[in-house]
Design a protein around this motif. Structure first.
Motif, PDB file in Angstrom:
ATOM      1  N   ASN A 194      41.720  45.674  37.566  1.00 55.86           N
ATOM      2  CA  ASN A 194      41.746  44.436  36.780  1.00 55.86           C
ATOM      3  C   ASN A 194      40.417  44.184  36.078  1.00 55.86           C
ATOM      4  OD1 ASN A 194      44.341  43.506  37.035  1.00 55.86           O
ATOM      5  ND2 ASN A 194      43.958  42.342  38.898  1.00 55.86           N
ATOM      6  N   ILE A 195      39.331  44.263  36.836  1.00 59.97           N
ATOM      7  CA  ILE A 195      38.018  43.961  36.270  1.00 59.97           C
ATOM      8  C   ILE A 195      37.653  44.993  35.201  1.00 59.97           C
ATOM      9  CG2 ILE A 195      35.558  43.821  36.777  1.00 59.97           C
ATOM     10  CD1 ILE A 195      36.353  42.681  39.540  1.00 59.97           C
ATOM     11  N   GLY A 196      37.897  46.290  35.494  1.00 61.05           N
ATOM     12  CA  GLY A 196      37.573  47.334  34.510  1.00 61.05           C
ATOM     13  C   GLY A 196      38.389  47.208  33.246  1.00 61.05           C
ATOM     14  N   GLY A 197      39.705  47.001  33.388  1.00 64.34           N
ATOM     15  CA  GLY A 197      40.563  46.872  32.207  1.00 64.34           C
ATOM     16  C   GLY A 197      40.219  45.647  31.376  1.00 64.34           C
ATOM     17  N   LEU A 198      40.025  44.508  32.078  1.00 63.55           N
ATOM     18  CA  LEU A 198      39.660  43.284  31.360  1.00 63.55           C
ATOM     19  C   LEU A 198      38.306  43.423  30.657  1.00 63.55           C
ATOM     20  CD1 LEU A 198      40.734  40.349  33.704  1.00 63.55           C
ATOM     21  CD2 LEU A 198      41.497  40.742  31.362  1.00 63.55           C
ATOM     22  N   ALA A 199      37.339  44.059  31.329  1.00 61.37           N
ATOM     23  CA  ALA A 199      36.005  44.212  30.744  1.00 61.37           C
ATOM     24  C   ALA A 199      36.066  45.040  29.462  1.00 61.37           C
ATOM     25  CB  ALA A 199      35.048  44.858  31.743  1.00 61.37           C
ATOM     26  N   VAL A 200      36.828  46.127  29.483  1.00 61.32           N
ATOM     27  CA  VAL A 200      36.965  46.963  28.277  1.00 61.32           C
ATOM     28  C   VAL A 200      37.628  46.164  27.160  1.00 61.32           C
ATOM     29  CG1 VAL A 200      38.075  49.002  27.305  1.00 61.32           C
ATOM     30  CG2 VAL A 200      37.001  49.136  29.550  1.00 61.32           C
ATOM     31  N   GLY A 201      38.724  45.479  27.484  1.00 59.63           N
ATOM     32  CA  GLY A 201      39.411  44.683  26.466  1.00 59.63           C
ATOM     33  C   GLY A 201      38.542  43.573  25.912  1.00 59.63           C
ATOM     34  N   PHE A 207      35.714  36.244  35.142  1.00 55.87           N
ATOM     35  CA  PHE A 207      34.276  35.999  35.046  1.00 55.87           C
ATOM     36  C   PHE A 207      33.479  37.238  35.432  1.00 55.87           C
ATOM     37  CE2 PHE A 207      30.207  34.483  36.813  1.00 55.87           C
ATOM     38  CZ  PHE A 207      29.712  33.824  35.698  1.00 55.87           C
ATOM     39  N   LEU A 208      33.929  37.930  36.482  1.00 58.89           N
ATOM     40  CA  LEU A 208      33.273  39.192  36.858  1.00 58.89           C
ATOM     41  C   LEU A 208      33.398  40.209  35.724  1.00 58.89           C
ATOM     42  CD1 LEU A 208      34.443  39.494  40.585  1.00 58.89           C
ATOM     43  CD2 LEU A 208      32.154  38.890  39.753  1.00 58.89           C
ATOM     44  N   ALA A 209      34.592  40.217  35.085  1.00 55.72           N
ATOM     45  CA  ALA A 209      34.799  41.115  33.945  1.00 55.72           C
ATOM     46  C   ALA A 209      33.893  40.725  32.779  1.00 55.72           C
ATOM     47  CB  ALA A 209      36.264  41.080  33.521  1.00 55.72           C
ATOM     48  N   PHE A 210      33.642  39.427  32.625  1.00 52.01           N
ATOM     49  CA  PHE A 210      32.783  38.950  31.540  1.00 52.01           C
ATOM     50  C   PHE A 210      31.348  39.449  31.720  1.00 52.01           C
ATOM     51  CE2 PHE A 210      29.775  35.581  30.142  1.00 52.01           C
ATOM     52  CZ  PHE A 210      29.960  35.714  28.773  1.00 52.01           C
ATOM     53  N   ILE A 211      30.862  39.415  32.970  1.00 52.30           N
ATOM     54  CA  ILE A 211      29.503  39.915  33.232  1.00 52.30           C
ATOM     55  C   ILE A 211      29.414  41.398  32.858  1.00 52.30           C
ATOM     56  CG2 ILE A 211      27.807  40.369  35.048  1.00 52.30           C
ATOM     57  CD1 ILE A 211      28.879  37.874  36.494  1.00 52.30           C
ATOM     58  N   LEU A 212      30.442  42.159  33.265  1.00 52.81           N
ATOM     59  CA  LEU A 212      30.475  43.583  32.915  1.00 52.81           C
ATOM     60  C   LEU A 212      30.610  43.761  31.405  1.00 52.81           C
ATOM     61  CD1 LEU A 212      30.534  46.510  33.868  1.00 52.81           C
ATOM     62  CD2 LEU A 212      33.004  46.283  34.259  1.00 52.81           C
ATOM     63  N   THR A 213      31.352  42.851  30.762  1.00 52.96           N
ATOM     64  CA  THR A 213      31.529  42.910  29.302  1.00 52.96           C
ATOM     65  C   THR A 213      30.196  42.778  28.579  1.00 52.96           C
ATOM     66  OG1 THR A 213      33.768  42.008  29.391  1.00 52.96           O
ATOM     67  CG2 THR A 213      32.562  41.718  27.327  1.00 52.96           C
ATOM     68  N   ILE A 214      29.379  41.805  28.996  1.00 48.73           N
ATOM     69  CA  ILE A 214      28.075  41.592  28.353  1.00 48.73           C
ATOM     70  C   ILE A 214      27.222  42.860  28.442  1.00 48.73           C
ATOM     71  CG2 ILE A 214      25.914  40.303  28.496  1.00 48.73           C
ATOM     72  CD1 ILE A 214      28.191  38.694  27.316  1.00 48.73           C
ATOM     73  N   VAL A 215      27.244  43.502  29.604  1.00 46.08           N
ATOM     74  CA  VAL A 215      26.471  44.742  29.781  1.00 46.08           C
ATOM     75  C   VAL A 215      27.014  45.832  28.862  1.00 46.08           C
ATOM     76  CG1 VAL A 215      25.802  46.543  31.425  1.00 46.08           C
ATOM     77  CG2 VAL A 215      25.870  44.147  32.153  1.00 46.08           C
ATOM     78  N   MET A 216      28.341  45.955  28.815  1.00 48.35           N
ATOM     79  CA  MET A 216      28.962  46.995  27.992  1.00 48.35           C
ATOM     80  C   MET A 216      28.669  46.776  26.510  1.00 48.35           C
ATOM     81  SD  MET A 216      32.633  47.306  29.959  1.00 48.35           S
ATOM     82  CE  MET A 216      33.345  48.465  28.813  1.00 48.35           C
ATOM     83  N   ALA A 274      31.717  32.163  24.156  1.00 46.44           N
ATOM     84  CA  ALA A 274      32.030  33.277  25.051  1.00 46.44           C
ATOM     85  C   ALA A 274      32.579  32.780  26.385  1.00 46.44           C
ATOM     86  CB  ALA A 274      30.797  34.137  25.270  1.00 46.44           C
ATOM     87  N   LEU A 275      31.924  31.749  26.938  1.00 46.72           N
ATOM     88  CA  LEU A 275      32.386  31.217  28.222  1.00 46.72           C
ATOM     89  C   LEU A 275      33.735  30.517  28.074  1.00 46.72           C
ATOM     90  CD1 LEU A 275      29.001  29.882  29.653  1.00 46.72           C
ATOM     91  CD2 LEU A 275      30.329  31.855  30.469  1.00 46.72           C
ATOM     92  N   GLY A 276      33.895  29.783  26.963  1.00 40.53           N
ATOM     93  CA  GLY A 276      35.195  29.163  26.704  1.00 40.53           C
ATOM     94  C   GLY A 276      36.281  30.206  26.533  1.00 40.53           C
ATOM     95  N   PHE A 288      37.094  31.607  29.984  1.00 38.11           N
ATOM     96  CA  PHE A 288      37.933  30.666  30.744  1.00 38.11           C
ATOM     97  C   PHE A 288      39.372  30.698  30.223  1.00 38.11           C
ATOM     98  CE2 PHE A 288      39.635  26.361  31.509  1.00 38.11           C
ATOM     99  CZ  PHE A 288      39.508  26.319  32.892  1.00 38.11           C
ATOM    100  N   PHE A 289      39.502  30.720  28.896  1.00 32.00           N
ATOM    101  CA  PHE A 289      40.838  30.757  28.285  1.00 32.00           C
ATOM    102  C   PHE A 289      41.560  32.051  28.664  1.00 32.00           C
ATOM    103  CE2 PHE A 289      43.500  32.040  24.625  1.00 32.00           C
ATOM    104  CZ  PHE A 289      44.411  30.993  24.632  1.00 32.00           C
ATOM    105  N   THR A 290      40.821  33.189  28.608  1.00 29.09           N
ATOM    106  CA  THR A 290      41.407  34.479  28.973  1.00 29.09           C
ATOM    107  C   THR A 290      41.870  34.459  30.424  1.00 29.09           C
ATOM    108  OG1 THR A 290      39.960  35.612  27.398  1.00 29.09           O
ATOM    109  CG2 THR A 290      40.992  36.971  29.102  1.00 29.09           C
ATOM    110  N   GLY A 291      41.050  33.838  31.297  1.00 29.22           N
ATOM    111  CA  GLY A 291      41.439  33.720  32.709  1.00 29.22           C
ATOM    112  C   GLY A 291      42.720  32.931  32.877  1.00 29.22           C
TER     113      GLY A 291
END
Length: 786
Positions: free
Chosen positions: A23-30, A337-346, A375-377, A380-383
């Protein structure tokens, strides 16, 4: 309560490491793709907003109609600027003519070649340039020059450049009266590194105050507050007609707000442009993010049976459905949110590569509060979106059925998951087909015969007066080096055309027929140098002094004019008679995607601007250039030796489509990756769910192949449904896209077959690991009850 929600959510996330990782990996890539596309789109839609007068700035566009076709371009005539100022002062606040090009700037021993413009005094105010030193008013002086900050540093280092002298093109001394901040990359005039005063005698166009028939300048205007562009355009549309009755011409004001995204014209109207890319990538970003959200929904609902008892117990002890929904949504938001942190790094790591592909200079806006709020909004919306279906679905379980063991998910519960898988692969397949068609279109245009030999051609722009008048000795010296086969001069490089004209007359021409031809002025050896193909008559020749002023027509010009047997015919133009000596095969000098322009080549060596050199193919290019450079410096000591390869210039004509193809490839690969993550998770769940069934089948004699077939069949059926939906969709969209090009490829049947085979293969590879793993498992372990 909320704190408790997130505690439980964290425990569930850590407990189900495998599904959480998917979940986190797929969401982060998307989300990373969506964020990169968002930054790209923001850069596009904010183009030119750097200028404070953005909403009131416009450019005068000229439309000419000939042979039933209307061509719109950004060049206009010099006297129009004063005409607009004097007659329409109530609506127009400022006007400014410009003429751009490369110039040699020298300060002491430092010499650089930069792109700049001659400009009327009001241009800095129109553009609201950010002045680092000096001001707008100083630019009224015909001996002044404004430099960009980077150009000033290149010429003068860290010393104060104000009132220093800059020598332009080795013949004009100007005083630095102002330094302006470099224009950002996302502005139309960002390459303007200096501004020269329009009224200076060295500016050719300043000596054309009454030339109503010579279109070679750009004219920018700034309207007064609250004045409507359309209204002013309607008022001035036929302003040039009384002065040039031979041409069916109208003008209009093109607002700066539309310059970048709506730069394509049809029948004199702005119809589109890069806005199609903005929409395309916006849709792609949305769907790629949707794929990632679908993965979350699928994996969450697929594991509903495992959470069924937990949900039943919670309901039995008094939990409200709203509380259960809050619990499931909090788990979803935590994962996102965990995916978002990974997203920023990616995104931070991939931005340089993304900029390389797109030709942009976007960056992470770390200090922009709006970005973080958005980004945070967005997170949250994506979640909420990702967790909405699982939350409402799981919270609806009946506790009695769950706790007495009669609750079964049933086949109907799997239908939404199957629909979502179909949506995922439909999007992915459309992207794959689109990518293949884009690259086929690029290759189709690349393989189109250009009509001359590009390899080994270099072009040098003549920027200083010293180079003029030395053509013959320069050519002889270059040939004697052994590095050059031939050399010629022309009014433009072979990959572009600057001049278009009407007013050509010939015997038998129909009354009222006034076609527009492209004009290229060349020296005698031009055809031999570039290797064009003569189809009728002969090439320009030194053996015929009468060739001075003669014409060679390309095949499109012969067809457009309707002249039969053109060799030896006379065409009257610009007050003189010109004899047609030859017909040349059509050459691609502008867009390789469009029809060849009807072109007249005239032998007129005094109207040239570029030198074209054919390098000896027997000599390595590096060695040849080392021999060519000193010869040019001998006759042009005031200019750096700068050249361009015609091959490279031609390749740039494919840059936009190449970027689309490259981005589409990346997006298609990542979309398939995200979809496969979902398939892998689903296959893992189904194999786990049917572990006892698989054990029974093995005991009864089922082979590994039988079990693999059983578990894979369901996914293959879903892919076939995706193919049935995606094929007509992809055909429709790509067929519509190809209509933008006059010279275009066909959408071949094998593209769909290849994509179908690829999609099925990828699916089988993705699910086979879990299927074969389950089929190979020991049935004793799966069937025991302890």
């Amino acid at each position: 309560m909320i704190k408790n929600y997130f505690k439980i959510a964290w425990r569930n996330t850590v407990k189900n490491k495998f599904s959480s990782l998917l979940n986190i990996g797929g969401l982060a890539v998307g989300m990373a793709i969506a964020m990169l596309i968002g930054l790209w789109i923001w850069d596009e839609v904010s183009y030119d907003k750097y200028h404070q007068n953005y909403e009131s700035i416009g450019q005068v566009m000229t439309s000419q109609t000939s042979n039933g076709q209307t061509v719109t371009f950004g060049s206009t005539v010099v006297p129009l600027s004063n005409e607009l100022r004097t007659r329409y002062g109530n609506s127009i606040k400022r006007t400014a003519l410009t003429s751009g090009g490369a110039h040699i700037l020298a300060a002491g021993e430092t010499k650089i070649s930069q792109q700049g413009i001659w400009a009327e005094a009001d241009l800095p105010a129109i553009l609201s340039l950010a002045m680092v030193k000096g001001g707008y008013s100083t630019f009224k002086d015909p001996s002044s020059v404004l430099l960009s900050a980077s150009t000033a540093t290149a010429l003068f280092g860290n010393t104060d450049p104000i009132n220093k002298v800059v020598r332009v093109d080795n013949n004009t001394d100007l005083k630095v009266t102002g330094i302006y901040e470099d224009l950002p990359n996302n502005t139309t005039l960002n390459g303007t590194m200096f501004m020269l005063p329009w009224s200076n005698p060295a500016n050719f166009w300043s000596r054309q105050p009454a030339a109503w028939d010579n279109h070679g300048c750009q004219l920018y205007v700034q309207l007064n507050p609250h004045v409507d562009f359309n209204k002013v355009s309607a008022q001035i549309s036929e302003l040039t007609k009384p002065y040039n009755k031979a041409i069916n011409e109208t003008i209009q004001l093109f607002p700066m707000a539309r310059w970048h995204l709506y730069s394509e014209f049809q029948n004199g109207k702005s119809v589109g442009g890069r806005i199609q890319f903005v929409r395309l990538f916006g849709i792609i970003g949305f769907f790629v993010l949707l794929l990632a959200c679908i993965n979350f929904m699928n994996l969450s609902t697929a594991r509903s049976e495992k959470k069924a008892k937990e949900t039943g117990i919670r309901k039995a002890i008094g939990s409200l459905r709203s509380q259960l929904i809050g619990q499931f949504l909090s788990e979803s938001i935590l994962v996102v949110f965990l995916a978002f942190i990974l997203t920023i790094v990616m995104v931070w790591l991939t931005i340089p590569y993304f900029n390389h592909i797109t030709g942009k200079q976007v960056s992470m806006p770390w200090g922009n509060p709006s970005f973080w709020l958005s980004a945070l909004g967005f997170t949250f919306f994506t979640g909420l979106i990702s967790g909405s279906y699982p939350a409402f679905y799981l919270s609806g379980f009946k506790p009695i059925k769950v706790l007495n063991g009669t609750f079964k998910v049933g086949r109907l519960a799997a239908i939404p998951r199957k629909i979502l898988v179909v949506v995922q692969f439909t999007v992915s397949i459309v992207l794959i087909i689109g990518t293949i068609v884009v690259f086929r279109q690029i290759q189709f245009a690349r393989s189109r015969p250009v009509g001359y030999t590009r390899q080994g051609l270099i072009t040098i722009e003549m920027n200083t007066p010293q180079i003029y008048g030395h053509y013959e000795v320069l050519r002889n010296d270059l040939i004697q080096t052994g590095a050059v086969e031939n050399m010629a001069e022309a009014s433009n490089a072979t990959t572009q055309i600057f001049a278009y004209n009407t007013g050509f007359e010939w015997e038998g021409k129909a009354p009222g027929f006034n076609p527009t031809f492209a004009n290229v002025f060349v020296s005698t050896d031009f055809g031999k140098t570039i290797g064009w193909k003569i189809t009728e008559g002969r090439d320009f020749s030194r053996s015929f002094p009468t060739d001075s002023g003669a014409f060679i027509l390309n095949e499109s010009a012969v067809k457009l004019s309707g002249i039969k047997n053109p060799i030896g015919k006379t065409i009257h133009w610009f007050g003189k008679d010109h004899v047609v000596t030859g017909v040349v095969k059509d050459m691609i000098m502008e867009s390789p995607y469009q029809q060849t322009v009807a072109t007249v080549f005239q032998m007129k060596p005094d109207w040239v601007k570029f030198i074209t050199v054919r390098v000896n193919p027997q000599m390595p290019m590096r060695e040849a250039l080392s021999k060519i450079e000193p010869v040019f410096k001998k006759y042009n000591p005031g200019s750096p030796f700068e050249y361009k390869f015609i091959d490279d210039e031609y390749a740039r004509k494919f840059s936009d489509e190449q970027r689309i193809g490259s981005l589409a490839t990346v997006f298609a690969v990542l979309a398939i990756f995200i979809s496969c993550l979902g398939l892998f998770g689903m296959a893992s769940f189904i194999a786990e769910q049917r572990v006892k069934e698989i054990g029974v089948r093995k005991v009864l004699g089922a082979t590994v192949f039988n079990l693999w077939q059983l578990l894979s069949k369901e996914f293959v059926v879903l892919i076939f449904i995706s193919l049935l939906i995606a094929t007509p969709l992809a055909y429709y969209f790509m067929h519509s896209w190809l209509q933008n090009y006059q010279y275009r490829t066909e959408i071949a049947w094998w593209i769909f077959v290849l994509t179908a085979l690829g999609a099925i293969t990828i699916t089988l590879l993705t699910v086979s690991y879990q299927s074969i793993k389950a089929a190979l498992a020991n049935p004793v372990k799966s069937l025991r009850t302890e």
